[in-house]
Design a protein around this motif. Structure first.
Motif, PDB file in Angstrom:
ATOM      1  N   ILE A  46       0.873  -1.182   0.000  1.00 36.42           N
ATOM      2  CA  ILE A  46       0.000   0.000   0.000  1.00 36.42           C
ATOM      3  C   ILE A  46       0.904   1.224   0.000  1.00 36.42           C
ATOM      4  N   THR A  47       0.638   2.164  -0.910  1.00 32.16           N
ATOM      5  CA  THR A  47       1.471   3.354  -1.055  1.00 32.16           C
ATOM      6  C   THR A  47       0.642   4.615  -0.910  1.00 32.16           C
ATOM      7  N   PHE A  48       1.086   5.503  -0.032  1.00 31.57           N
ATOM      8  CA  PHE A  48       0.573   6.865   0.066  1.00 31.57           C
ATOM      9  C   PHE A  48       1.653   7.779  -0.500  1.00 31.57           C
ATOM     10  N   GLY A  49       1.341   8.537  -1.559  1.00 31.33           N
ATOM     11  CA  GLY A  49       2.312   9.453  -2.129  1.00 31.33           C
ATOM     12  C   GLY A  49       2.518  10.679  -1.254  1.00 31.33           C
ATOM     13  N   ASP A  50       3.341  11.601  -1.726  1.00 30.56           N
ATOM     14  CA  ASP A  50       3.539  12.848  -1.002  1.00 30.56           C
ATOM     15  C   ASP A  50       2.218  13.605  -0.886  1.00 30.56           C
ATOM     16  N   TYR A  51       1.924  14.088   0.296  1.00 25.26           N
ATOM     17  CA  TYR A  51       0.691  14.824   0.594  1.00 25.26           C
ATOM     18  C   TYR A  51      -0.573  13.988   0.358  1.00 25.26           C
ATOM     19  N   ALA A  52      -0.435  12.685   0.299  1.00 25.27           N
ATOM     20  CA  ALA A  52      -1.627  11.828   0.238  1.00 25.27           C
ATOM     21  C   ALA A  52      -2.176  11.694   1.652  1.00 25.27           C
ATOM     22  N   ARG A  53      -3.461  11.942   1.809  1.00 27.93           N
ATOM     23  CA  ARG A  53      -4.035  12.023   3.151  1.00 27.93           C
ATOM     24  C   ARG A  53      -5.422  11.410   3.170  1.00 27.93           C
ATOM     25  N   CYS A  54      -5.799  10.911   4.345  1.00 29.57           N
ATOM     26  CA  CYS A  54      -7.168  10.421   4.504  1.00 29.57           C
ATOM     27  C   CYS A  54      -7.755  10.964   5.798  1.00 29.57           C
ATOM     28  N   SER A  55      -9.053  11.085   5.825  1.00 31.41           N
ATOM     29  CA  SER A  55      -9.779  11.567   6.989  1.00 31.41           C
ATOM     30  C   SER A  55      -9.982  10.407   7.963  1.00 31.41           C
ATOM     31  N   TRP A  56     -10.923  10.548   8.892  1.00 30.68           N
ATOM     32  CA  TRP A  56     -11.091   9.535   9.933  1.00 30.68           C
ATOM     33  C   TRP A  56     -11.923   8.338   9.458  1.00 30.68           C
ATOM     34  N   CYS A  57     -11.736   7.226  10.147  1.00 29.33           N
ATOM     35  CA  CYS A  57     -12.545   6.013   9.970  1.00 29.33           C
ATOM     36  C   CYS A  57     -12.533   5.473   8.546  1.00 29.33           C
ATOM     37  N   CYS A  58     -11.380   5.499   7.892  1.00 29.42           N
ATOM     38  CA  CYS A  58     -11.257   4.917   6.553  1.00 29.42           C
ATOM     39  C   CYS A  58     -10.711   3.491   6.666  1.00 29.42           C
ATOM     40  N   THR A  59     -10.856   2.734   5.563  1.00 26.27           N
ATOM     41  CA  THR A  59     -10.352   1.367   5.513  1.00 26.27           C
ATOM     42  C   THR A  59      -9.565   1.163   4.224  1.00 26.27           C
ATOM     43  N   PHE A  60      -8.348   0.626   4.363  1.00 30.93           N
ATOM     44  CA  PHE A  60      -7.516   0.289   3.211  1.00 30.93           C
ATOM     45  C   PHE A  60      -7.128  -1.185   3.342  1.00 30.93           C
ATOM     46  N   MET A  61      -7.515  -1.992   2.366  1.00 32.85           N
ATOM     47  CA  MET A  61      -7.201  -3.429   2.395  1.00 32.85           C
ATOM     48  C   MET A  61      -6.748  -3.870   1.012  1.00 32.85           C
ATOM     49  N   ASP A  62      -5.517  -4.373   0.935  1.00 28.32           N
ATOM     50  CA  ASP A  62      -5.035  -4.896  -0.352  1.00 28.32           C
ATOM     51  C   ASP A  62      -5.232  -6.405  -0.450  1.00 28.32           C
ATOM     52  N   THR A  63      -6.107  -6.932   0.390  1.00 26.30           N
ATOM     53  CA  THR A  63      -6.362  -8.366   0.463  1.00 26.30           C
ATOM     54  C   THR A  63      -7.816  -8.614   0.841  1.00 26.30           C
ATOM     55  N   ASP A  64      -8.321  -9.798   0.516  1.00 24.89           N
ATOM     56  CA  ASP A  64      -9.645 -10.211   0.988  1.00 24.89           C
ATOM     57  C   ASP A  64      -9.555 -10.943   2.322  1.00 24.89           C
ATOM     58  N   GLN A  65      -8.333 -11.272   2.730  1.00 21.71           N
ATOM     59  CA  GLN A  65      -8.055 -12.003   3.969  1.00 21.71           C
ATOM     60  C   GLN A  65      -8.595 -13.437   3.975  1.00 21.71           C
ATOM     61  N   HIS A  66      -8.949 -13.914   2.799  1.00 22.45           N
ATOM     62  CA  HIS A  66      -9.325 -15.324   2.654  1.00 22.45           C
ATOM     63  C   HIS A  66      -9.103 -15.694   1.189  1.00 22.45           C
ATOM     64  N   ARG A  67      -9.062 -16.974   0.897  1.00 22.24           N
ATOM     65  CA  ARG A  67      -8.840 -17.420  -0.477  1.00 22.24           C
ATOM     66  C   ARG A  67     -10.121 -17.976  -1.079  1.00 22.24           C
ATOM     67  N   LEU A  68     -10.315 -17.647  -2.353  1.00 28.14           N
ATOM     68  CA  LEU A  68     -11.390 -18.241  -3.140  1.00 28.14           C
ATOM     69  C   LEU A  68     -10.755 -19.173  -4.166  1.00 28.14           C
ATOM     70  N   ILE A  69     -11.212 -20.404  -4.187  1.00 23.32           N
ATOM     71  CA  ILE A  69     -10.626 -21.429  -5.047  1.00 23.32           C
ATOM     72  C   ILE A  69     -11.649 -21.862  -6.087  1.00 23.32           C
ATOM     73  N   ASP A  70     -11.202 -21.946  -7.375  1.00 24.26           N
ATOM     74  CA  ASP A  70     -12.122 -22.376  -8.421  1.00 24.26           C
ATOM     75  C   ASP A  70     -12.180 -23.907  -8.479  1.00 24.26           C
ATOM     76  N   ALA A  71     -12.911 -24.407  -9.469  1.00 26.80           N
ATOM     77  CA  ALA A  71     -13.124 -25.856  -9.570  1.00 26.80           C
ATOM     78  C   ALA A  71     -11.846 -26.631  -9.823  1.00 26.80           C
ATOM     79  N   ASP A  72     -10.823 -25.941 -10.361  1.00 29.04           N
ATOM     80  CA  ASP A  72      -9.540 -26.597 -10.628  1.00 29.04           C
ATOM     81  C   ASP A  72      -8.544 -26.406  -9.487  1.00 29.04           C
ATOM     82  N   GLY A  73      -9.003 -25.820  -8.384  1.00 24.25           N
ATOM     83  CA  GLY A  73      -8.131 -25.634  -7.233  1.00 24.25           C
ATOM     84  C   GLY A  73      -7.217 -24.446  -7.321  1.00 24.25           C
ATOM     85  N   ARG A  74      -7.489 -23.523  -8.266  1.00 24.17           N
ATOM     86  CA  ARG A  74      -6.632 -22.354  -8.429  1.00 24.17           C
ATOM     87  C   ARG A  74      -7.125 -21.195  -7.564  1.00 24.17           C
TER      88      ARG A  74
END
Length: 232
Positions: free
Chosen positions: A134-162
């Motif tokens: 996760i990258t915040f550039g120069d002067y990149a800012r967020c207000s309160w109560c935001c959420t940043f997630m670069d993941t689903d925190q779980h895996r989804l697998i198709d019929a071929d196991g991928r």
């Protein structure tokens, strides 16, 4: 006692209480030649859940309090009850001045990197879960109560196991502003001078600079606009 004097005294006591916490943090996480400057001030209300990762500072010069963790508040937050939490098993890099508000929860896992540009700001009670990058550039800012997630925190697998829902990096370029209660999903890329409206959910790669995004999913609602405080 007038309000200005009260705030100054309150700030003095907060930084005084943070001194021992900050000394431990700097000498634990930084090379000695950097740690002696105490560039990172860590509020005594910050819970250091895991410090198994690393911190790198690549700034032109170091000074005490260049980076502040767990101090700033808005009307919606309370310094005494909203504890900041840091779970660092990966890497955090700073390119200069940065400020994290009270009550943030930051998790950076192994092999992941959270990059924070100069004058970046993470608003109070913001959640950042970084499993890839996760990258915040120069002067990149967020207000309160935001959420940043670069993941689903779980895996989804198709019929071929991928594995079908791989983690994907989030990139906020310079001078991006994120309003309160915004969710920034994995794979999001925002160009310079983007403004995101309150309560939006942001997906995908956006190309046009100086726009206002809003909605679920967030789309461009205005063109050619920029926050006044971002104008040189």
């Amino acid at each position: 006692m007038n309000e200005r004097h009260r705030q100054k005294r309150q700030t003095f006591f907060r930084y005084t209480l943070a001194l021992l916490h900050s000394i431990y943090f700097n000498f634990r996480m930084l090379p000695f030649r950097q740690a002696i400057h105490l560039p990172i001030l860590v509020s005594h209300r910050t819970r250091l859940e895991n410090l198994g990762g690393s911190i790198k500072i690549d700034a032109p010069s170091l000074r005490m309090g260049l980076i502040k963790i767990g101090f700033s508040t808005y009307q919606q937050t309370n310094f005494h009850t909203d504890r900041t939490r840091l779970n660092l098993r990966g890497t955090i890099t700073f390119s200069g001045e940065s400020d994290w508000g009270a009550g943030c929860a930051i998790e950076v896992t192994e092999d992941a990197t959270l990059r924070l540009g100069d004058h970046s700001h993470i608003g109070p009670k913001t959640l950042i879960i970084c499993h890839k990058g996760i990258t915040f550039g120069d002067y990149a800012r967020c207000s309160w109560c935001c959420t940043f997630m670069d993941t689903d925190q779980h895996r989804l697998i198709d019929a071929d196991g991928r594995w079908c829902n791989e983690d994907r990096e989030i990139v906020l370029h310079d001078h991006v502003w994120i309003g309160c209660h915004v969710v920034v999903a994995k794979g999001t890329q925002l160009p310079p001078f983007t403004t995101v409206g309150t309560g939006s959910i942001v997906f995908g790669k956006h190309q046009e600079e100086r726009t206002v995004l809003a909605g679920n999913p967030a789309v461009v609602i205005k063109h050619g606009l920029v926050r006044e405080d971002y104008i040189n």
